[in-house]
Motif scaffolding. Structure first.
Motif, PDB file in Angstrom:
ATOM      1  N   CYS A 141      39.906 -66.767  51.144  1.00 38.15           N
ATOM      2  CA  CYS A 141      39.400 -67.095  52.478  1.00 38.15           C
ATOM      3  C   CYS A 141      40.576 -67.057  53.441  1.00 38.15           C
ATOM      4  O   CYS A 141      41.723 -67.257  53.031  1.00 38.15           O
ATOM      5  N   ASP A 142      40.288 -66.782  54.707  1.00 37.87           N
ATOM      6  CA  ASP A 142      41.381 -66.822  55.683  1.00 37.87           C
ATOM      7  C   ASP A 142      41.435 -68.226  56.291  1.00 37.87           C
ATOM      8  O   ASP A 142      40.774 -69.144  55.801  1.00 37.87           O
TER       9      ASP A 142
ATOM     10  N   LEU B  13      38.618 -71.050  57.091  1.00 40.22           N
ATOM     11  CA  LEU B  13      38.046 -71.962  56.090  1.00 40.22           C
ATOM     12  C   LEU B  13      39.178 -72.799  55.500  1.00 40.22           C
ATOM     13  O   LEU B  13      40.313 -72.319  55.385  1.00 40.22           O
TER      14      LEU B  13
ATOM     15  N   VAL C  96      37.611 -72.130  49.520  1.00 38.15           N
ATOM     16  CA  VAL C  96      36.360 -71.704  48.879  1.00 38.15           C
ATOM     17  C   VAL C  96      36.536 -71.854  47.370  1.00 38.15           C
ATOM     18  O   VAL C  96      37.609 -71.594  46.830  1.00 38.15           O
TER      19      VAL C  96
ATOM     20  N   PHE D 243      32.256 -74.274  50.178  1.00 38.56           N
ATOM     21  CA  PHE D 243      33.354 -74.075  51.124  1.00 38.56           C
ATOM     22  C   PHE D 243      33.306 -75.115  52.232  1.00 38.56           C
ATOM     23  O   PHE D 243      32.294 -75.792  52.421  1.00 38.56           O
TER      24      PHE D 243
ATOM     25  N   SER E  83      34.642 -75.425  56.460  1.00 41.78           N
ATOM     26  CA  SER E  83      35.279 -74.765  57.610  1.00 41.78           C
ATOM     27  C   SER E  83      36.569 -75.518  57.933  1.00 41.78           C
ATOM     28  O   SER E  83      36.705 -76.694  57.595  1.00 41.78           O
TER      29      SER E  83
ATOM     30  N   LEU F  13      29.297 -66.745  59.159  1.00 44.44           N
ATOM     31  CA  LEU F  13      30.077 -66.565  57.926  1.00 44.44           C
ATOM     32  C   LEU F  13      29.896 -65.127  57.459  1.00 44.44           C
ATOM     33  O   LEU F  13      28.767 -64.627  57.380  1.00 44.44           O
TER      34      LEU F  13
ATOM     35  N   VAL G  59      31.050 -62.483  54.232  1.00 45.19           N
ATOM     36  CA  VAL G  59      31.710 -62.286  52.941  1.00 45.19           C
ATOM     37  C   VAL G  59      31.842 -60.781  52.786  1.00 45.19           C
ATOM     38  O   VAL G  59      30.838 -60.052  52.835  1.00 45.19           O
TER      39      VAL G  59
ATOM     40  N   PHE H  86      36.150 -64.498  52.450  1.00 42.94           N
ATOM     41  CA  PHE H  86      35.274 -65.342  53.258  1.00 42.94           C
ATOM     42  C   PHE H  86      35.931 -65.533  54.621  1.00 42.94           C
ATOM     43  O   PHE H  86      37.117 -65.846  54.712  1.00 42.94           O
ATOM     44  N   HIS H  87      35.137 -65.371  55.691  1.00 46.31           N
ATOM     45  CA  HIS H  87      35.671 -65.522  57.050  1.00 46.31           C
ATOM     46  C   HIS H  87      34.605 -66.172  57.931  1.00 46.31           C
ATOM     47  O   HIS H  87      33.420 -65.868  57.810  1.00 46.31           O
TER      48      HIS H  87
END
Ligand SMILES: Cc1cc2nc3c(=O)[nH]c(=O)nc-3n(C[C@H](O)[C@H](O)[C@H](O)COP(=O)(O)OP(=O)(O)OC[C@H]3O[C@@H](n4cnc5c(N)ncnc54)[C@H](O)[C@@H]3O)c2cc1C
Length: 423
Positions: A337-338, A341, A344, A362, A364, A373, A375, A415-416
């Motif tokens: 994840c960046d 988040l 995850v 996850f 935030s 969100l 993926v 994940f973003h």
């Protein structure tokens, strides 16, 4: 001394909600299962959580902590699970993919060989030393969990007038509990601009009892010799450092800390289980198996959960997988994840897994309204999902079916989160 080696298919360390669920599920799958708990009673931290609100997702009911734990404990006598209480796992050695445990018990030291090991050791609270509160560490500085233990288990009120630092859920719940018991809670002080606990707890524990919440403030010093007599409160800047000239002294006999939980993973580390710096728990795949084959993690030892219902789910996931007798070779794909988040889980996917649906958890990293969100793998978007509100204290559960075609290749899943921009 009783050092005969006893052999089990699955051994679960810790009999909180995660460990209870893992052991019962492993037993249901037909595994010879051992559940080890260092305390005299089963249920973990739930024993002292006498307020309601547990089990809403799982049972559609608002249970107290002990009531929730009892739903699992009452199933043990009809199961084949061997339970050892007052038993402390002091060491683990690995031979191949088997684990050998040293357990200190009332009957002496015991040795256990187990094919699968489930770590369900829970978490511990951060202390005043970990957050750098200045001053003498006199009596009267409690973590919220310790104050909860004094009040709910020992029946002793630890304070008559206190300040609560940190707005985590346990602190919010203790603000209400201490007020009901007749103590004066001067206020809850939180360094961040928003509370760390669930919205429902802020409303039910603070607003309903007229307990003030002060954000952007911290405790910079404590005063007292044998016992705390006062604390110094200061406003903080954007880097969370106290701002000179904003200090205020509040007389009180206790400082109660609710400043975060840390997964308890000393045993995991002793056998070299790789941990995720974001969760401080093990890196696992979708079956909660760590990067060490045959070692599983669940509950708050894996990542700090907001609801006990998800803790039980993760225990069942681990218990089911731990009971499996085959050890298929895994083809692990990273899940990343960046910075949008906090984390995850799971952090790996097994491309060879039998089931296509995976469940992700996850959080935030900031409050977001109308968040999107995504993926993705490289340029390919696997999911887009909108959330009306996301808040870091509230964990999200996301089931996602992924076909083997979608998981082909080596590219990680990313994940973003993005907040919708308002025109
Ligand atoms: C102090 C505290 C208070 C909390 N209060 C609330 C609350 O009011 N409301 C809420 O929703 N959530 C609360 N939580 C969150 C709560 O922890 C989780 O919802 C849930 O109980 C976690 O379950 P678990 O099984 O992962 O861990 P736990 O319930 O912590 O169970 C872990 C068990 O492992 C055992 N153990 C650890 N190491 C060993 C070892 N080496 N050998 C043998 N046994 C071992 C421990 O004794 C313990 O029984 C609280 C957490 C803490 C730390």
């Amino acid at each position: 001394m009783n050092t005969d080696l006893q052999t089990f298919d699955v051994t679960v360390i810790g009999a909180g909600p995660a460990g209870l669920a893992a052991a019962l599920e492993a037993d249901r799958q037909g595994a010879k299962t051992l559940l080890i708990e260092r305390e005299a009673r089963l249920g973990g931290i739930l024993k002292q959580c006498i307020h309601d609100g547990f089990g809403i997702v799982r049972y559609g009911e608002k249970l107290s902590g002990p009531e929730y734990a009892e739903r699992f404990i009452e199933r043990l006598p009809d199961s084949g699970v061997t339970v050892w209480t007052l038993s402390f796992v002091s060491g683990i050695e690995r031979v191949g993919t088997d684990s050998f445990l040293t357990v200190i018990t009332r009957e002496g030291m015991k040795r256990v060989r187990t094919r699968s090991l489930v770590l369900a050791t829970g978490c511990r609270e951060r202390t005043s030393r970990q957050i750098g509160v200045h001053g003498r560490h006199c009596a009267g500085v409690f973590t919220a969990g310790t104050a909860q233990y004094y009040t709910n288990i020992l029946g002793k009120l630890p304070t008559k007038r206190c300040v609560i630092l940190g707005s985590g859920d346990i602190g919010l719940i203790m603000a209400r509990r201490l007020t009901i018991e007749g103590a004066e809670v001067v206020g809850v002080y939180e360094a961040k601009p928003t509370p760390s606990g669930l919205t429902r707890n802020v409303s039910q524990c603070l607003w309903d009892f007229d307990i003030p919440l002060h954000t952007g403030k911290t405790v910079s010093r404590v005063f007292g010799d044998a016992r705390l007599t006062a604390v110094e409160i200061a406003s903080v800047d954007g880097c969370m450092c106290p701002i000179a000239g904003t200090e205020e002294i509040i007389p009180c006999d206790a400082l109660i800390l609710s400043v975060g939980l840390i997964p308890e993973n000393e045993l995991a580390q002793s056998i070299g289980v790789p941990l995720d710096p974001k969760t401080k728990g093990a890196i696992v795949d979708e079956r909660n198996e760590t990067l060490l084959q045959g070692v599983f993690a669940c509950g708050n030892a894996l990542h700090v959960n907001d609801l006990v219902d998800y803790v039980s789910e993760s225990g069942e996931t681990a218990g089911k997988a731990a009971a499996g007798s085959d050890r298929p070779e895994r083809e692990l794909l990273p899940v990343e994840c960046d910075q949008s988040l906090l984390y995850v889980v799971p952090q790996r996917l097994d491309k060879a897994a039998a089931e296509s649906e995976r469940v992700f958890f996850f959080r935030s990293s900031a409050d977001m309204d109308n968040a999107l969100l995504t993926v993705s793998r490289g340029e390919t978007r696997l999911l887009s999902k909108r959330y009306a509100h996301l808040r870091p204290p509230e964990m999200e559960r996301l089931p996602l079916a992924l076909s083997s075609e979608q998981l082909a290749g080596e590219e990680p899943l990313l994940f973003h989160l993005e907040e919708a921009t308002h025109a």
